[in-house]
Scaffold this motif. Structure first.
Motif, short mmCIF file in Angstrom:
data_model
loop_
_atom_site.label_atom_id
_atom_site.label_comp_id
_atom_site.label_asym_id
_atom_site.label_seq_id
_atom_site.Cartn_x
_atom_site.Cartn_y
_atom_site.Cartn_z
N SER A 66 110.99 49.16 69.41
CA SER A 66 109.67 49.77 69.54
C SER A 66 109.76 51.29 69.68
CB SER A 66 108.91 49.18 70.73
OG SER A 66 109.60 49.39 71.94
N TYR A 67 110.81 51.79 70.29
CA TYR A 67 110.91 53.24 70.46
C TYR A 67 111.32 53.94 69.17
CZ TYR A 67 110.49 51.74 75.24
OH TYR A 67 110.04 51.14 76.39
N GLY A 114 104.21 42.61 70.85
CA GLY A 114 103.98 44.05 70.79
C GLY A 114 105.06 44.78 70.00
N THR A 115 106.30 44.43 70.25
CA THR A 115 107.41 45.04 69.52
C THR A 115 107.32 44.72 68.03
OG1 THR A 115 108.85 44.95 71.45
CG2 THR A 115 109.93 45.12 69.31
N ALA A 140 103.00 36.58 59.10
CA ALA A 140 102.69 35.18 59.44
C ALA A 140 102.99 34.90 60.91
CB ALA A 140 103.47 34.24 58.53
N TRP A 141 104.10 35.43 61.39
CA TRP A 141 104.48 35.22 62.79
C TRP A 141 103.44 35.86 63.72
CZ3 TRP A 141 105.59 37.89 67.23
CH2 TRP A 141 106.31 37.22 68.23
N VAL A 142 103.00 37.09 63.39
CA VAL A 142 102.01 37.78 64.22
C VAL A 142 100.69 37.03 64.23
CG1 VAL A 142 100.63 39.89 64.43
CG2 VAL A 142 103.09 40.05 63.97
N ALA A 149 95.20 41.86 68.13
CA ALA A 149 94.34 41.86 69.32
C ALA A 149 95.04 41.29 70.53
CB ALA A 149 93.08 41.05 69.04
N ALA A 150 96.04 40.44 70.33
CA ALA A 150 96.77 39.84 71.45
C ALA A 150 98.00 40.64 71.84
CB ALA A 150 97.17 38.40 71.10
N ALA A 151 98.29 41.70 71.10
CA ALA A 151 99.50 42.48 71.37
C ALA A 151 99.35 43.32 72.63
CB ALA A 151 99.82 43.38 70.18
N GLN A 152 100.49 43.75 73.15
CA GLN A 152 100.50 44.55 74.36
C GLN A 152 99.81 45.90 74.14
OE1 GLN A 152 103.03 42.66 73.27
NE2 GLN A 152 103.06 41.21 74.97
#
Length: 670
Positions: A66-67, A114-115, A140-142, A149-152
């Motif tokens: 993520s960074y 989120g990542t 597809a996984w997301v 909307a459900a992400a951090q």
């Protein structure tokens, strides 16, 4: 008669084995100990060969991707894209993708929403198309997990800046928060030091609501029809109150007079500038620095301003190129931590306390001791500085963990200027004692940073880890240091021991805040308790030994999954790793279990898995920054801890309390 690591007997004096000059004063008791001696010598030589000329050691410190994504987002939002860098970062991000299309927080771990969302958006910025096979799997996984909307929260903040999410659906962080006094609820010092810097920077960003639209949409990450478009608000009454309050703050912010808002932003900027480090960073950490660079840019700082140029220099320096055309971002550099642990490991191995490598390491560590107040002074304004931080340049945020481990290493080195070392240790002891919380424990960076309010506001989604309460692992390291420096009977040490005993879980383990997880906590606490005078036959010690024995793997090693933070049923369960096996052995050795079958099997596991060049392979992430949210891989954990454990095993010592005795330090100035 003595015997070398290779089994060759010698008649006169201690044996010098290998380039490290490690000595063994007695014969090995059997083949396991003989193999362990050989492993110790090879591991010590491996470590000595990697010391920098200035005296420090530093392994590669990595987190999730993520960074790396944040770095690409920042360059886009600021309008300074770098195509070569973007392509190289994309190669690294793609290389870390799991087979199911997601990106995990840890090696071979479960996917993290989120990542994964941030990795996908970063790859789109770098030129990857949505119809490419790896992107289709990701999308597809997301979608199957609720979509963006459900992400951090962090993911949605960056997406708002890319024009892929609405600022109206994010929490409002008013810069006026900087004006709240230290006694007020939700003042900036109510948050942990890491969150604090981000909070001040995000308050500026939130006021500007920057948007530089990406040249694409990410509709393919939308949740399937019928799912909620917005993550549900927390259900508790207090949480609902905060969400309603935040909505009110958003409305009121529109009516704040411009001079008031400008004054608040200016105060935030001044606060941030006062905390820029010598290397141009904030906290010597890329995530914190990234947020601040964006905030200062939005406040009007030009790209060629010295403050931003220095910050960019730090961010560029944190980019590692593990192979041609591949760039992976270092989250932080860890030289202080790696150096003190390496010195302790070499001392445990039997390296002479006056060895030039140890003296050089001590000299370098002495130059890193903080000499000015940091944020900790908000609660301890009269306490003199004396701590150490994790990184090359971080005088604002020293921590009790590094300070105690540095002191443990320094007091065992036979330095040519003992007065200089004694003075540094005296300052460290006074600082640590002054940083003790009311309940008797120690936290990482702050004192009594235990408010429950920051965990309930919608500024971050790290829950209880928005604050910095005392933890068993850090308290144990401070207790171990105080005992080694002659403070075992100090009332404050005794109070900490009582607190540690009260923190033991029903199963006999201790929770590990900064390492995964219960194996780390238990392996940290047992040596501290024994060093502080708790008998090895004490009920708490025996329960801990029983627990470690119960979770030993059939192969003789120990391991624990990162998922144990979310599911305590996984405590102590996972594939064996070198560092976690060593942590268990360190605890068992301290508890007097050296000759047990359990310890012998653990020692055998380590010796049989040592590589030809004297180290151990450990791709697993066994370090922790934020439980359940940010894991860490320490490049040296898989080496220094096995060397410590094997060294103490072959030298028949279970703790690190050996060393020159020190006089009681003066009372801390509060």
């Amino acid at each position: 008669m003595t015997m070398s690591a290779g089994g060759v007997p010698h008649a006169n004096g201690p044996v010098v084995a290998g380039d490290a000059g490690v000595t063994f004063a007695f014969s090995a008791s059997g083949p396991e100990e003989e193999a362990a001696r050989d492993a110790v010598v090879r591991a010590a030589n491996h470590l000595l060969a990697r010391q920098d000329a200035e005296g420090w050691w530093k392994g590669r410190f990595t987190t999730d991707v993520s960074y790396d994504a944040h770095d690409l987002f920042l360059r886009h939002v600021l309008g300074v894209p770098d195509e070569r860098l973007a392509k190289a970062s994309a190669r690294w991000i793609r290389s870390q993708q799991s087979a199911d299309g997601s990106w995990p927080l840890v090696f071979e771990g479960e996917g993290h929403l989120g990542t994964t969302v941030q990795a996908y958006a970063a790859l789109r910025l770098a030129g990857d198309g949505p119809d490419e096979e790896h992107m289709l799997r990701c999308a597809a996984w997301v979608r199957a997990r609720g979509g963006v909307a459900a992400a951090q929260l962090t993911a949605r903040v960056w997406l708002a800046m890319l024009g892929c999410w609405s600022w109206d659906d994010l929490p409002e962080v008013p810069p006026e928060i900087i004006a709240l006094p230290k006694w007020a609820p939700l003042n900036i010092y109510s948050f942990s030091s890491v969150m604090r810097v981000a909070l001040v920077a995000i308050s500026i960003i939130s006021a500007h609501r920057p948007v530089r639209p990406a040249p694409f949409a990410i509709d393919e990450l939308s949740a399937p029809p019928g799912t909620s478009a917005v993550p549900p608000a927390p259900s508790g009454g207090r949480e609902k109150l905060f969400w309603r309050l935040n909505a009110t703050v958003r409305v009121c912010s529109k009516g704040i007079p411009r001079p008031v808002r400008e004054a608040a932003e200016n105060a935030c900027v001044r606060w941030l500038l006062e905390r820029q480090e010598e290397d141009g960073s904030w906290g010597a950490c890329t995530p914190m620095t990234t947020w601040v660079v964006l905030a200062l840019h939005l406040h009007g700082y030009p790209p060629d301003h010295p403050v931003l140029k220095a910050a960019w220099g730090f961010l560029e320096d944190c980019g590692a190129w593990p192979e041609d055309g591949v760039r992976a971002l270092h989250t932080v550099h860890s030289p202080v931590w790696d150096t003190c642990l390496s010195a302790t490991a070499l001392l445990d191995a039997g390296l002479a306390p006056g060895h030039p490598a140890l003296v050089k390491a001590a000299d370098w560590l002495l130059t890193r001791q903080a000499d000015r107040p940091g944020d900790w002074a908000a609660r301890r304004p009269r306490l003199s500085p004396g701590g150490w931080a994790f990184q090359f340049h971080n005088r604002t945020y020293p921590d009790n963990d590094d300070t105690s481990e540095v002191a443990l290493a320094l007091h065992r080195v036979n330095h040519p200027d003992p007065t200089r070392v004694d003075d540094a240790l005296g300052r460290a002891v006074r600082w640590c004692l002054g940083m003790q919380s009311r309940n008797g424990g120690w936290a990482a960076f702050d004192v009594d940073n235990t408010s429950t309010l920051p965990a309930r506001v919608p500024f971050f989604d790290f829950g209880e880890f928005c604050t910095d309460p005392p933890t068993a692992d850090i308290t144990a390291h401070v207790v171990e240091m105080l005992a080694a420096l002659g403070r075992a009977r100090d009332p404050r040490t005794r109070r900490a021991v009582r607190w540690l005993l009260g923190q033991q879980e029903a199963n006999g383990a201790w929770y590990g805040r900064w390492g995964v997880n219960y194996v780390y906590g238990t392996g940290s606490v047992l040596p501290a308790l024994v060093a502080a005078g708790v008998p090895r036959g004490h009920a708490a010690v025996r329960r801990a030994v029983a627990w470690l024995t119960s979770v030993q793997n059939a192969d003789g090693g120990w391991g624990e999954s990162w998922e144990s933070y979310a599911d305590p049923a996984r405590a102590g369960r996972g594939p064996s790793t070198p560092s976690q096996t060593a942590w268990a052995l360190l605890g068992l050795l301290a508890a007097g279990e050296r000759d047990s079958t359990v310890v012998r099997d653990g020692v055998r596991w380590l010796t049989e898995r040592q590589t030809e060049d004297g180290t151990w392979d450990e791709p697993q992430f066994t370090g922790t920054l934020v439980p359940r949210a940010v894991a860490a891989h320490y490049g040296y954990y898989g080496h220094v801890f096995p060397l410590m454990a094997l060294g103490r095993y072959v030298r028949h010592t279970g703790d690190v309390s050996v060393g020159r005795q020190r006089n009681e330090a003066t009372e801390p100035d509060r």
